[in-house]
Design an enzyme around this catalytic site. Structure first.
Site, PDB file in Angstrom:
ATOM      1  N   SER A 198       5.159 -22.237 -38.263  1.00 21.07           N
ATOM      2  CA  SER A 198       4.436 -23.100 -37.762  1.00 21.07           C
ATOM      3  C   SER A 198       3.340 -23.805 -38.750  1.00 21.07           C
ATOM      4  CB  SER A 198       3.495 -22.323 -36.839  1.00 21.07           C
ATOM      5  OG  SER A 198       2.500 -23.307 -36.159  1.00 21.07           O
TER       6      SER A 198
ATOM      7  N   HIS B  34      20.252 -13.203 -13.383  1.00 19.70           N
ATOM      8  CA  HIS B  34      19.232 -14.392 -13.006  1.00 19.70           C
ATOM      9  C   HIS B  34      18.012 -14.318 -13.695  1.00 19.70           C
ATOM     10  CE1 HIS B  34      21.851 -15.390  -9.255  1.00 19.70           C
ATOM     11  NE2 HIS B  34      22.021 -13.824  -9.498  1.00 19.70           N
TER      12      HIS B  34
END
Length: 465
Positions: A319, A189
């Site tokens: 980037s 989870h």
């Protein structure tokens, strides 16, 4: 300089064809009628149709319905095409008739005109080979085209995808051996869970790929029965006796794959369930690869603000505004490929369900999407292996810090002190920001020696020996 043309004839009348083109009237009509998009019929499929034409010529000659000289003309032309000498002569769009008739005729016409050229006849003269009467003898598009899809799919999976998949599995196997003693925090989870080794984590990825490989291999068995000899609808009209079995043997020999004549040709001409099934196995491989690269980018996220347990190779700047930023681009490329495969599978599923009576008229779409999927998966597996997976390194400091701070190590105390007391230790450690050992001592449940003996991450992984 103005382009020159010749006049060719077909059952619809006359049409202008570029002088230098080896295709004929039906191909030219298709170029005019289906100027749709930019997706051309894959050359891999063209080569498979050519294999069928060569095999048909051999069998037709053997069965006495084609003379030896014309057989040799067909074989010579097929050899030139298969060697890539005429790729530009197959210009037709995928988005054409749903049977693939124009592409079958494109191949027939090019073979005919190669023979005309080699024998000093005019292009379009249909001498010494007629596209229908000789090149297409004992055949129909309705059995040739689906057979070509099956042959091309089998060859591309065996020659390209499975070898790349095997190398990817082997790469993970090497990582498993190297990482098998690195103990780390497991996560369920997306939250901390009991520990495992990095090798165990990688073994899950490897086994997913092995399962996909096995499923793909098994799906090929459904593609070996060929509809050839069924001609128009499966009855074998206009094909000589034994043609179906003989041509399957020829194709098996030339491809070195166990192709056979289908017992019921009606079924695999009216529907293409075997192709839909193979596409679904490609989708399952995409599902596995998507999960694997998602795991890799989660485990490598950071490098300082995230998990950062794995270091991926730095291949290019990430980037245009943030200096020094590097992104998991191979993961992202693979994820996009996998997403595309899932979409293509949906299209093939719909196409497979779209047949009517004795004919499925979505064959070009099925062919294009299958071969595109195999190509994308093959090249994506290679790219991710070479540019990412081979170069992955564990960040041992991050892994150790996460493991030491994990509250889920308390799980090993549950059989000794019970679930409720173990929960209280975890809650105490979390609330007071102390270690599990300190919380256990504070609550008075165990002494430090017993805690160290029982809470042993290595024993919790099952890797003590």
């Amino acid at each position: 300089m103005a382009q020159s043309f010749r006049i060719e004839n077909d059952s619809m009348g006359t049409i202008k064809v570029p002088d230098q083109a080896l295709w004929g009237a039906q191909t030219q009509r298709s170029l005019i009628n289906f100027a749709i998009g930019h997706n051309k019929m894959p050359m891999k499929l063209i080569y498979s149709i050519v294999q069928i034409k060569a095999s048909a010529a051999i069998v037709n000659c053997r069965l006495g319905v084609l003379d030896k000289q014309r057989k040799n003309f067909i074989l010579n032309a097929c050899n030139e095409i298969s060697n890539g000498m005429h790729d530009e002569q197959f210009p037709l769009s995928v988005w054409q008739t749903g049977s693939g008739t124009q592409t079958n005729m494109n191949v027939n016409e090019v073979i005919s005109n190669i023979a005309s050229h080699l024998n000093g006849n005019k292009l379009g003269s249909h001498e010494p080979l007629h596209p229908n009467d000789h090149v297409n003898r004992s055949q129909s598009t309705n059995d040739v085209f689906p057979a070509a899809i099956q042959i091309a799919t089998v060859q591309e999976i065996l020659e390209n995808l499975l070898p790349e998949l095997d190398q990817l599995i082997e790469t993970f196997d090497k990582k498993i051996i190297k990482w098998n003693r690195i103990i780390k925090t497991g996560r369920t989870h997306l939250q901390d869970a009991v520990p495992l080794t990095l090798g165990q984590e990688a073994s899950a990825w490897k086994e997913q790929l092995i399962a996909s490989r096995n499923r793909l291999n098994k799906s090929l068995n459904e593609l070996y029965p060929l509809p050839l000899g069924g001609t128009a609808i499966g009855t074998g009209l206009n094909a000589p006796a034994k043609f179906d079995k003989e041509i399957a043997l020829e194709i098996a020999k030339s491809t070195r794959s166990p192709f056979v004549s289908a017992q019921n040709k009606f079924a695999i001409m009216a529907s293409h369930d075997a192709l839909v099934h193979t596409m679904s196995q490609l989708k399952l491989l995409a599902v596995s690869l998507f999960k694997i690269v998602n795991d890799l980018r989660l485990l490598s996220c950071g490098p300082r603000g995230g998990l950062g347990e794995l270091r991926l190779p730095e291949n290019e700047p990430g980037s245009s505004i943030m200096p020094g930023k590097v992104n998991p681009t191979q993961c992202e490329a693979m994820a996009m490929v996998c997403t595309q495969i899932m979409a293509l599978d949906s299209a093939v599923t719909m196409a497979g369900s779209g047949g009517h009576l004795q004919m499925n008229s979505y064959k070009p779409l099925i062919a294009f999407n299958l071969l595109e999927s195999i190509d994308l998966l093959s090249s994506a597996c290679k790219s991710s292996r070479i540019l990412m997976i081979e170069g992955i390194e564990p960040n041992l400091e991050k892994i150790q810090n996460s493991l030491q701070n994990s509250l889920m190590l308390i799980t090993s105390l549950t059989p000794i002190i019970g679930y409720e007391k173990a929960s209280k230790i975890a809650q105490c450690a979390h609330e007071k920001d102390i270690t599990l050992k300190e919380a256990t001592k504070l609550l008075g449940y165990l002494n430090e020696d017993d805690f160290d003996r029982i809470v042993n991450p290595q024993s919790m992984t099952g890797m003590e020996n």
